[in-house]
Motif scaffolding. Structure first.
Motif, PDB file in Angstrom:
ATOM      1  N   ARG A  89       0.813  -1.218   0.000  1.00 40.88           N
ATOM      2  CA  ARG A  89       0.000   0.000   0.000  1.00 40.88           C
ATOM      3  C   ARG A  89       0.845   1.266   0.000  1.00 40.88           C
ATOM      4  O   ARG A  89       0.480   2.262  -0.619  1.00 40.88           O
ATOM      5  N   TYR A  90       1.987   1.235   0.687  1.00 41.43           N
ATOM      6  CA  TYR A  90       2.761   2.469   0.870  1.00 41.43           C
ATOM      7  C   TYR A  90       4.200   2.377   0.389  1.00 41.43           C
ATOM      8  O   TYR A  90       4.947   3.350   0.492  1.00 41.43           O
ATOM      9  N   GLY A  91       4.591   1.231  -0.115  1.00 42.68           N
ATOM     10  CA  GLY A  91       5.907   1.101  -0.706  1.00 42.68           C
ATOM     11  C   GLY A  91       7.025   1.370   0.284  1.00 42.68           C
ATOM     12  O   GLY A  91       6.921   1.082   1.481  1.00 42.68           O
ATOM     13  N   GLY A  92       8.086   1.951  -0.240  1.00 47.72           N
ATOM     14  CA  GLY A  92       9.285   2.169   0.557  1.00 47.72           C
ATOM     15  C   GLY A  92       9.106   3.091   1.738  1.00 47.72           C
ATOM     16  O   GLY A  92       9.952   3.101   2.645  1.00 47.72           O
ATOM     17  N   TYR A  93       8.042   3.881   1.756  1.00 42.35           N
ATOM     18  CA  TYR A  93       7.837   4.776   2.893  1.00 42.35           C
ATOM     19  C   TYR A  93       7.850   4.023   4.223  1.00 42.35           C
ATOM     20  O   TYR A  93       8.282   4.568   5.243  1.00 42.35           O
ATOM     21  N   ILE A  94       7.364   2.786   4.217  1.00 46.29           N
ATOM     22  CA  ILE A  94       7.288   2.072   5.497  1.00 46.29           C
ATOM     23  C   ILE A  94       8.663   1.708   6.020  1.00 46.29           C
ATOM     24  O   ILE A  94       8.810   1.370   7.197  1.00 46.29           O
ATOM     25  N   THR A  95       9.671   1.764   5.150  1.00 47.01           N
ATOM     26  CA  THR A  95      11.023   1.409   5.586  1.00 47.01           C
ATOM     27  C   THR A  95      11.796   2.612   6.100  1.00 47.01           C
ATOM     28  O   THR A  95      12.936   2.467   6.539  1.00 47.01           O
ATOM     29  N   GLY A 114       8.738  -2.402  -5.319  1.00 48.20           N
ATOM     30  CA  GLY A 114       9.000  -0.966  -5.337  1.00 48.20           C
ATOM     31  C   GLY A 114      10.429  -0.780  -5.808  1.00 48.20           C
ATOM     32  O   GLY A 114      11.328  -1.507  -5.363  1.00 48.20           O
ATOM     33  N   ILE A 115      10.630   0.128  -6.746  1.00 50.44           N
ATOM     34  CA  ILE A 115      11.944   0.247  -7.385  1.00 50.44           C
ATOM     35  C   ILE A 115      12.526   1.627  -7.133  1.00 50.44           C
ATOM     36  O   ILE A 115      11.805   2.630  -7.113  1.00 50.44           O
ATOM     37  N   ALA A 116      13.845   1.665  -6.942  1.00 48.27           N
ATOM     38  CA  ALA A 116      14.556   2.936  -6.782  1.00 48.27           C
ATOM     39  C   ALA A 116      15.726   2.975  -7.744  1.00 48.27           C
ATOM     40  O   ALA A 116      16.322   1.940  -8.057  1.00 48.27           O
ATOM     41  N   VAL A 117      16.024   4.182  -8.218  1.00 50.12           N
ATOM     42  CA  VAL A 117      17.152   4.379  -9.124  1.00 50.12           C
ATOM     43  C   VAL A 117      18.026   5.502  -8.579  1.00 50.12           C
ATOM     44  O   VAL A 117      17.522   6.516  -8.086  1.00 50.12           O
ATOM     45  N   PRO A 138       4.442   1.693  -4.869  1.00 46.62           N
ATOM     46  CA  PRO A 138       4.397   0.229  -4.906  1.00 46.62           C
ATOM     47  C   PRO A 138       3.528  -0.250  -6.066  1.00 46.62           C
ATOM     48  O   PRO A 138       2.504   0.372  -6.381  1.00 46.62           O
ATOM     49  N   TYR A 139       3.957  -1.309  -6.704  1.00 50.01           N
ATOM     50  CA  TYR A 139       3.185  -1.912  -7.799  1.00 50.01           C
ATOM     51  C   TYR A 139       3.100  -3.414  -7.567  1.00 50.01           C
ATOM     52  O   TYR A 139       3.974  -4.006  -6.931  1.00 50.01           O
TER      53      TYR A 139
END
Lengths: 479, 183
Positions: free
Chosen positions: A120-126, A344-347, A362-363
């Motif tokens: 639901r919230y992707g990387g924000y939860i980390t 969830g992807i980061a570049v 998130p997808y």
């Protein structure tokens, strides 16, 4: 009195559009600027595109990533010889490395439903309390004193962690007991982290494999690089093997040129190194990579580069491959046909590291089932990619952490509590702008209050100026 | 309280829109409709202020104050709402003060100018409120064309804030001087 409205008094109203017009045309300026002292560096572009494809066969899954980058940054963490000393270039810093010695990267978090908030919230939860490189980051001394993170694990910073690994969301120190953490991991409460680096793994066709639980941990085994530094003698341990490569070191002018020849020697690895020769006549500008690349082993070596990951014509094109079932369910998310997962992807580009990345919403990822990103099933050894990309917009997340998002300071905290996904409420562009504003929240809030009050003062002043001209002039009216 | 706020905001928005229309008709058109507009303007303005106060108070109760002041959209919504209230309070005071003569001479242009500025502000406040509940309107893009990205907080540089205050104080001083000369 009757002459009042023929005079200049009514035209004092023009003070209002002048003041408010000035406020309008200058709004948003005067606060946001880079401030390295506070770990603040705002990227020029707040969003960027990323194209992704996925494919799988009976044994393996492939991910292909393609993104624009002005140039390739493959040099990372370099030792430059200068006046008899080896000087380090490329340690983490706010914003782009001025020498360009910070590698490009792509990182992907993967979950199988074990961390429901991630979908639901992707990387924000980390992003927890007082993360490294935030303006209020916990000091290395504080972390080193922590009984678990510092004394047991030897850490000196706060990196990604999952909410349930802390008893108090507003305190990074409140790490759950070791047995609870172990039980969480056994239950699948961790995120798999695929971590490709252009400098510290790509030259040998490898990727790093990590996981996020109470910290950003590495999978079991050995990683694709180790440190090339002899601390006792303040010099590198290894150098390029001149018999094999024809050189002992790189040259600083090549490293900072912005050019890279992928067929040349631009890295140090187990295959091209030899012991450092302290008696060699080292010249100013000689450069030896501070990282030695080596074939990763164990669970940490589960992910490999498929083919060759290269930067060409302004784009990186990277394909990673991994077994669907790595056999390491405590390190990796095991994937299977008919499964739906969250990613969830980061570049990282433009020679930036740490939190100066671009991240995705998130997808969902579907293997034979409907999802945002549909992995194509194929038979044979390698997928035949077509032009059917899944397009994502990545954004600079700024300094927004999970404790803030679930606090009273976030109007959407109630939505989070109810499980409303971030994609339903916020676009990537919106989140990027919010992320930047949060880095200056106190200053912006005080300036906003001042602007609000100044506008009301203008309105009051203009009203007082107009009152003489607005006295009733007709018989029987109020006076 | 969210639903209550959504209901109450209809009063200031509707009445301010009506007041703006009445000012434009009363100032720019001849005939019976213009007369009616001029005659009925003050009660509409007074009612609009009452509605605005109720809407703003209920708006403060939708979220904690910290949420309002941490959100660019929340900040912008609050600023535009209070500035709208300020502009229409000005109009109410001036129209009440001048009575039937509010539209005489150059005064009509004062009312028109204030109504147009107020119209811009309450429209902005409305569209920002829509954003806050997940229902944005195309008017945000109009604001964007006018140079304001609504997802960023509306705030001014310190020198502009100082100029604004100086203009306000200067106008107040001129008004005081004008008042003495009239008396």
């Amino acid at each position: 009195m009757a002459r009042q409205d023929k005079g200049a008094t009514p035209w004092l109203v023009l003070g209002l559009p002048v003041a408010l017009g000035l406020a309008w045309v200058t709004q948003g300026s005067g606060v946001i600027e880079d401030d390295p002292e506070r770990n603040i560096s705002i990227p020029e572009a707040l969003t960027m595109p990323l194209q992704v494809q996925a494919a799988y066969n009976d044994e393996q899954i492939f991910f292909r990533y393609r993104w624009p980058a002005e140039q390739a940054h493959v040099y990372h963490d370099m030792l430059r010889y200068e006046d008899g000393e080896w000087i380090r270039h490329g340690s983490s810093m706010p914003g782009p490395d001025p020498d360009g010695t910070y590698e490009d990267r792509v990182a992907m978090l993967v979950d199988d439903g074990g961390v429901p908030e991630f979908g639901r919230y992707g990387g924000y939860i980390t992003v927890g309390d007082r993360m490294r490189f935030f303006s209020d980051s916990a000091s290395p001394a504080e972390v080193a004193e922590h009984p678990y993170l510092g004394q047991e694990k030897g850490k000196s910073d706060v990196r990604k962690y999952l909410p349930a690994t802390r008893r108090d969301q507003t305190d990074w120190r409140s790490v759950e007991d070791a047995d609870v953490l172990a039980a969480q991991r056994e239950a699948g409460y961790f995120l798999d982290l695929w971590h490709w680096r252009a400098g510290r793994s790509n030259p040998i066709g490898a990727s790093d494999d990590q996981w996020v639980g109470e910290y950003r941990n590495s999978d079991a085994g050995t990683g694709p690089y180790t440190t090339n530094w002899d601390g006792d003698n303040d010099r590198p341990r290894w150098m390029l093997d001149p018999e094999q490569t024809g050189q002992r070191a790189l040259r600083w002018e090549d490293v900072v040129s912005g050019e890279v020849d992928f067929d040349s020697i631009y890295y140090l690895s187990e295959e091209n190194r030899t012991d450092f020769d302290p008696d060699h006549d080292w010249q100013d500008g000689d450069v030896i990579p501070r990282r030695l690349l080596r074939t990763p082993e164990g669970s940490r070596g589960s992910i490999a580069v498929h083919g060759q990951a290269r930067w060409e014509d302004g784009y990186w094109d990277v394909t990673l491959v991994r077994d669907l079932d790595t056999g390491s369910p405590l390190d990796d998310k095991i994937l299977a046909d008919q499964g739906v997962y969250d990613i969830g992807i980061a570049v990282y580009r433009n020679a930036t590291g740490s939190r100066w990345h671009y991240v995705s919403h998130p997808y969902s990822l579907g293997l034979g089932r409907e999802a945002d990103l549909q992995a194509t099933a194929f038979s044979g050894g390698a997928p035949e990619w077509d032009d059917a990309w899944f397009d994502m917009t990545l954004f600079y997340p700024g300094q927004v952490d999970w404790p803030l998002l679930i606090s009273q300071a976030h109007a959407g905290a109630e939505n989070i509590a109810q499980g409303t996904p971030v994609r339903a409420r916020h676009s990537e562009e919106q989140l990027a702008l919010y992320g930047v504003e949060m880095e200056f929240n106190d200053a912006i809030t005080s300036r906003w209050w001042m602007t609000l009050v100044a506008g009301l003062i203008v309105m009051l002043g203009v009203t007082l100026a107009l009152l003489p001209g607005f006295r009733s002039t007709r018989q029987g009216d109020r006076s | 309280m969210t639903g209550m706020h959504h209901m109450l905001v209809h009063f200031p928005l509707g009445l301010w829109a009506l007041a703006t229309l009445m000012i434009l008709v009363g100032a720019l058109l001849p005939g019976r409709m213009a007369e009616l507009s001029r005659a009925a303007l003050l009660p509409v303005l007074v009612l609009s202020l009452l509605g605005a106060l109720a809407a703003i108070v209920s708006g403060f109760l939708v979220w904690p104050l910290a949420a309002h002041t941490h959100s660019p959209l929340g900040r912008n919504h609050l600023l535009m709402s209070l500035w709208s209230l300020g502009i229409f309070t000005m109009l109410t005071v001036l129209v009440w003060r001048a009575g039937d003569a509010a539209f005489d001479g150059a005064r009509r242009w004062v009312l028109v100018l204030l109504a147009l500025i107020g119209g811009l502000f309450f429209a902005a406040a409305g569209t920002l409120g829509g954003h806050l509940v997940g229902a944005p309107t195309a008017f945000s893009e109009v604001l964007g064309v006018m140079g304001w990205e609504v997802y960023t907080t509306f705030y001014s540089p310190l020198w502009v804030i100082a100029v604004m205050v100086l203009i306000g104080v200067g106008c107040a001083a001129l008004g005081r001087r004008g008042r003495r000369s009239v008396d």
